[in-house]
Design an enzyme around this catalytic site. Structure first.
Site, PDB file in Angstrom:
ATOM      1  N   ILE A 154      -4.035 -12.568   1.995  1.00 56.00           N
ATOM      2  CA  ILE A 154      -5.361 -13.077   1.624  1.00 56.00           C
ATOM      3  C   ILE A 154      -5.353 -13.584   0.181  1.00 56.00           C
ATOM      4  CG2 ILE A 154      -7.792 -12.444   1.303  1.00 56.00           C
ATOM      5  CD1 ILE A 154      -7.396 -10.426   3.656  1.00 56.00           C
ATOM      6  N   PRO A 206      -5.069  -3.649  -0.960  1.00 53.95           N
ATOM      7  CA  PRO A 206      -5.610  -2.595  -0.093  1.00 53.95           C
ATOM      8  C   PRO A 206      -6.070  -1.393  -0.900  1.00 53.95           C
ATOM      9  CG  PRO A 206      -3.213  -2.781   0.157  1.00 53.95           C
ATOM     10  CD  PRO A 206      -3.608  -3.763  -0.888  1.00 53.95           C
ATOM     11  N   ARG A 234     -11.866  -3.653  -0.646  1.00 49.18           N
ATOM     12  CA  ARG A 234     -12.474  -2.395  -0.206  1.00 49.18           C
ATOM     13  C   ARG A 234     -13.373  -1.884  -1.328  1.00 49.18           C
ATOM     14  NH1 ARG A 234     -11.545  -3.653   4.135  1.00 49.18           N
ATOM     15  NH2 ARG A 234     -10.352  -2.640   5.778  1.00 49.18           N
ATOM     16  N   ASP A 258     -18.327  -8.221  -0.957  1.00 50.73           N
ATOM     17  CA  ASP A 258     -18.429  -8.141   0.506  1.00 50.73           C
ATOM     18  C   ASP A 258     -18.235  -6.698   0.964  1.00 50.73           C
ATOM     19  OD1 ASP A 258     -18.670  -9.412   3.108  1.00 50.73           O
ATOM     20  OD2 ASP A 258     -16.564  -8.895   3.407  1.00 50.73           O
ATOM     21  N   GLU A 263     -20.501   1.901   1.884  1.00 44.78           N
ATOM     22  CA  GLU A 263     -21.018   0.965   2.894  1.00 44.78           C
ATOM     23  C   GLU A 263     -21.115   1.557   4.295  1.00 44.78           C
ATOM     24  OE1 GLU A 263     -17.838  -2.064   2.532  1.00 44.78           O
ATOM     25  OE2 GLU A 263     -17.286  -1.615   4.596  1.00 44.78           O
ATOM     26  N   HIS A 295     -19.764  -6.868   4.525  1.00 48.82           N
ATOM     27  CA  HIS A 295     -18.401  -6.824   5.105  1.00 48.82           C
ATOM     28  C   HIS A 295     -18.251  -7.869   6.217  1.00 48.82           C
ATOM     29  CE1 HIS A 295     -14.802  -3.911   5.223  1.00 48.82           C
ATOM     30  NE2 HIS A 295     -14.414  -5.080   5.683  1.00 48.82           N
TER      31      HIS A 295
HETATM   32  P1  NAD Z   1      -1.412  -7.791   2.409  1.00 47.46           P
HETATM   33  O1  NAD Z   1      -0.735  -6.534   2.782  1.00 47.46           O
HETATM   34  O2  NAD Z   1      -0.872  -9.085   2.936  1.00 47.46           O
HETATM   35  O3  NAD Z   1      -1.478  -7.922   0.816  1.00 47.46           O
HETATM   36  C1  NAD Z   1      -1.859  -6.896  -0.033  1.00 47.46           C
HETATM   37  C2  NAD Z   1      -1.147  -7.080  -1.357  1.00 47.46           C
HETATM   38  O4  NAD Z   1      -1.683  -6.148  -2.282  1.00 47.46           O
HETATM   39  C3  NAD Z   1       0.352  -6.835  -1.280  1.00 47.46           C
HETATM   40  O5  NAD Z   1       1.050  -7.904  -1.877  1.00 47.46           O
HETATM   41  C4  NAD Z   1       0.564  -5.533  -2.047  1.00 47.46           C
HETATM   42  O6  NAD Z   1       1.807  -5.460  -2.717  1.00 47.46           O
HETATM   43  C5  NAD Z   1      -0.592  -5.596  -3.028  1.00 47.46           C
HETATM   44  N1  NAD Z   1      -0.998  -4.306  -3.572  1.00 47.46           N
HETATM   45  C6  NAD Z   1      -0.967  -3.084  -2.984  1.00 47.46           C
HETATM   46  N2  NAD Z   1      -1.484  -2.172  -3.822  1.00 47.46           N
HETATM   47  C7  NAD Z   1      -1.821  -2.822  -4.954  1.00 47.46           C
HETATM   48  C8  NAD Z   1      -2.391  -2.424  -6.183  1.00 47.46           C
HETATM   49  N3  NAD Z   1      -2.738  -1.152  -6.427  1.00 47.46           N
HETATM   50  N4  NAD Z   1      -2.603  -3.364  -7.116  1.00 47.46           N
HETATM   51  C9  NAD Z   1      -2.287  -4.656  -6.901  1.00 47.46           C
HETATM   52  N5  NAD Z   1      -1.725  -5.100  -5.757  1.00 47.46           N
HETATM   53  C10 NAD Z   1      -1.513  -4.195  -4.802  1.00 47.46           C
HETATM   54  O7  NAD Z   1      -2.946  -7.596   2.832  1.00 47.46           O
HETATM   55  P2  NAD Z   1      -4.032  -8.733   3.079  1.00 47.46           P
HETATM   56  O8  NAD Z   1      -4.011  -9.147   4.501  1.00 47.46           O
HETATM   57  O9  NAD Z   1      -3.902  -9.755   2.025  1.00 47.46           O
HETATM   58  O10 NAD Z   1      -5.382  -7.878   2.902  1.00 47.46           O
HETATM   59  C11 NAD Z   1      -5.733  -7.346   1.654  1.00 47.46           C
HETATM   60  C12 NAD Z   1      -6.904  -6.420   1.799  1.00 47.46           C
HETATM   61  O11 NAD Z   1      -8.084  -7.165   2.108  1.00 47.46           O
HETATM   62  C13 NAD Z   1      -6.804  -5.414   2.966  1.00 47.46           C
HETATM   63  O12 NAD Z   1      -6.045  -4.288   2.629  1.00 47.46           O
HETATM   64  C14 NAD Z   1      -8.242  -5.072   3.236  1.00 47.46           C
HETATM   65  O13 NAD Z   1      -8.608  -3.939   2.488  1.00 47.46           O
HETATM   66  C15 NAD Z   1      -9.012  -6.295   2.740  1.00 47.46           C
HETATM   67  N6  NAD Z   1      -9.662  -7.009   3.850  1.00 47.46           N
HETATM   68  C16 NAD Z   1     -10.994  -7.201   3.798  1.00 47.46           C
HETATM   69  C17 NAD Z   1     -11.645  -7.864   4.841  1.00 47.46           C
HETATM   70  C18 NAD Z   1     -13.113  -8.141   4.816  1.00 47.46           C
HETATM   71  O14 NAD Z   1     -13.668  -8.553   5.837  1.00 47.46           O
HETATM   72  N7  NAD Z   1     -13.793  -7.978   3.700  1.00 47.46           N
HETATM   73  C19 NAD Z   1     -10.895  -8.307   5.937  1.00 47.46           C
HETATM   74  C20 NAD Z   1      -9.528  -8.103   5.933  1.00 47.46           C
HETATM   75  C21 NAD Z   1      -8.907  -7.447   4.885  1.00 47.46           C
END
Ligand code: NAD
Length: 328
Positions: A154, A206, A234, A258, A263, A295
């Site tokens: 993302i 995450p 989150r 979001d 929540e 969300h």
């Molecule tokens: P992803 O696993 O592809 O990417 C997450 C990245 O964050 C990774 O590169 C990881 O190394 C990095 N990371 C982990 N811990 C970290 C930290 N403490 N500091 C900085 N970077 C860190 O995941 P994604 O698909 O890109 O999703 C990211 C997050 O988005 C999900 O974990 C979820 O919580 C959130 N999300 C929200 C919605 C929504 O509807 N609002 C939907 C999907 C996902």
């Protein structure tokens, strides 16, 4: 297989039914999984849960007693599941690791743009026949510095969009994404430097056991005055109380959220006839420069199709092979 779908919403049923086909019998409940609702799944072999569900050790024990052996998440994040306990009980858990990252990235951009260009206020004034522009000044994103926390799927999609706007990109992640560097020239730095230098900060990492309240008064205090802060990841990654103080002392110029740390008791439901008793949330949503969505960042046709496809691929694989490629 008989599958009990917790936290089910009207919007997702057509997508789930289509993918379940005649193979699986689905039972739906709008209620989230918790220690009171676990018994609803009695008689099923699998359950499907969502972000607001509670799959803590106590709940997992109950599910196991009721015969549940598979838990298919309909989301990426799995911070709400005690995976060690699930393993001990022999319950398989799988998530949907990938579905349209563009859905969430584009929503983050929508929050940013709506806040910056005062779209909500402009619309309210227009409805009152007030076409004056005095309160509606924004800024060019072109040339601004955007800090991206978490540059996975993302965060990368968001970075590419911001690159298209002509922004300079800073990234914070323990893993440097080489492809993203070559696509966008993103510059990896420490969280502290990112906070100091960014005009816009967008969170895409995450939530895990180590980063609760990763954003708190200590890093809000070093941010640029007027920074735009966007969180679609989150809620508990941000200390809401500290965020409110940073909005009040004008460090945060605007916040697009979001997700919210409490929540679970608010989002995904209609509270039209209820009073929301959450002082923190009520304060947060009272600010004119805070835009909150419930969300909904993932809510596109493409993402819902992707979620349903992977959820039933996981369930089909469990049924036929005993494991799935997305087992956690
Ligand atoms: P992803 O696993 O592809 O990417 C997450 C990245 O964050 C990774 O590169 C990881 O190394 C990095 N990371 C982990 N811990 C970290 C930290 N403490 N500091 C900085 N970077 C860190 O995941 P994604 O698909 O890109 O999703 C990211 C997050 O988005 C999900 O974990 C979820 O919580 C959130 N999300 C929200 C919605 C929504 O509807 N609002 C939907 C999907 C996902």
């Amino acid at each position: 297989m008989k599958v009990f779908v917790y936290s089910s919403h009207r919007f997702e049923k057509p997508f789930l039914e289509k993918l379940a086909g005649n193979k699986h019998e689905l039972f739906y409940s709008p209620y989230a999984l918790n220690s009171n609702t676990a018994k609803l799944a009695q008689g099923c072999q699998a359950i499907s849960i969502f972000t607001s569900c509670d799959a803590s050790a106590e709940v997992l024990e109950k599910l196991h007693d009721y015969g549940i052996r598979f838990i298919a998440l309909r989301c990426v994040g799995f911070n709400n599941i005690d995976l060690d306990k699930a393993k001990t009980l022999g319950i398989k858990v799988a998530n949907v690791p990938v579905y349209s990252p563009y859905s969430v990235a584009e929503h983050a951009v929508a929050l940013l743009m709506a806040l910056n260009r005062k779209i909500v206020l402009g619309q309210k004034l227009m409805k009152k026949n007030d076409f004056s522009l005095d309160e509606l000044i924004g800024f060019d994103l072109h040339g601004k510095t955007v800090g991206i926390v978490g540059t996975g799927k993302i965060g990368s999609a968001f970075a590419n969009i911001m690159k298209g706007f002509g922004c300079k990109l800073l990234g914070y992640d323990s893993i440097e994404n080489k492809e993203l560097i070559s696509q966008t020239n993103i510059n990896y730095t420490s969280l502290e430097e990112l906070c100091r230098q960014s005009d816009v900060i967008s969170v895409h990492c995450p939530l895990n056991t180590k980063n609760k309240y990763m954003f708190n008064k200590s890093n809000f205090s070093i941010m640029r005055k007027g920074v735009f802060f966007i969180n679609t990841a989150r809620g508990s990654i941000v200390n809401t109380n500290d965020l409110i103080q940073a909005i009040e002392n004008k460090t945060i110029g605007a916040a697009g959220l979001d997700v919210y740390e409490n929540e679970k008791d608010i989002f995904f439901r209609n509270h039209l006839n209820n009073v929301i008793i959450d002082d923190l949330f009520n304060k947060l949503r009272s600010f004119p420069n805070v835009l909150i969505t419930g969300h909904q960042a993932f809510l596109t046709n493409e993402a819902l199709t992707g979620i349903a496809e992977t959820t039933f691929r996981n369930i089909n694989d469990w049924e036929t092979k005993g494991s799935s490629e997305n087992d956690l």
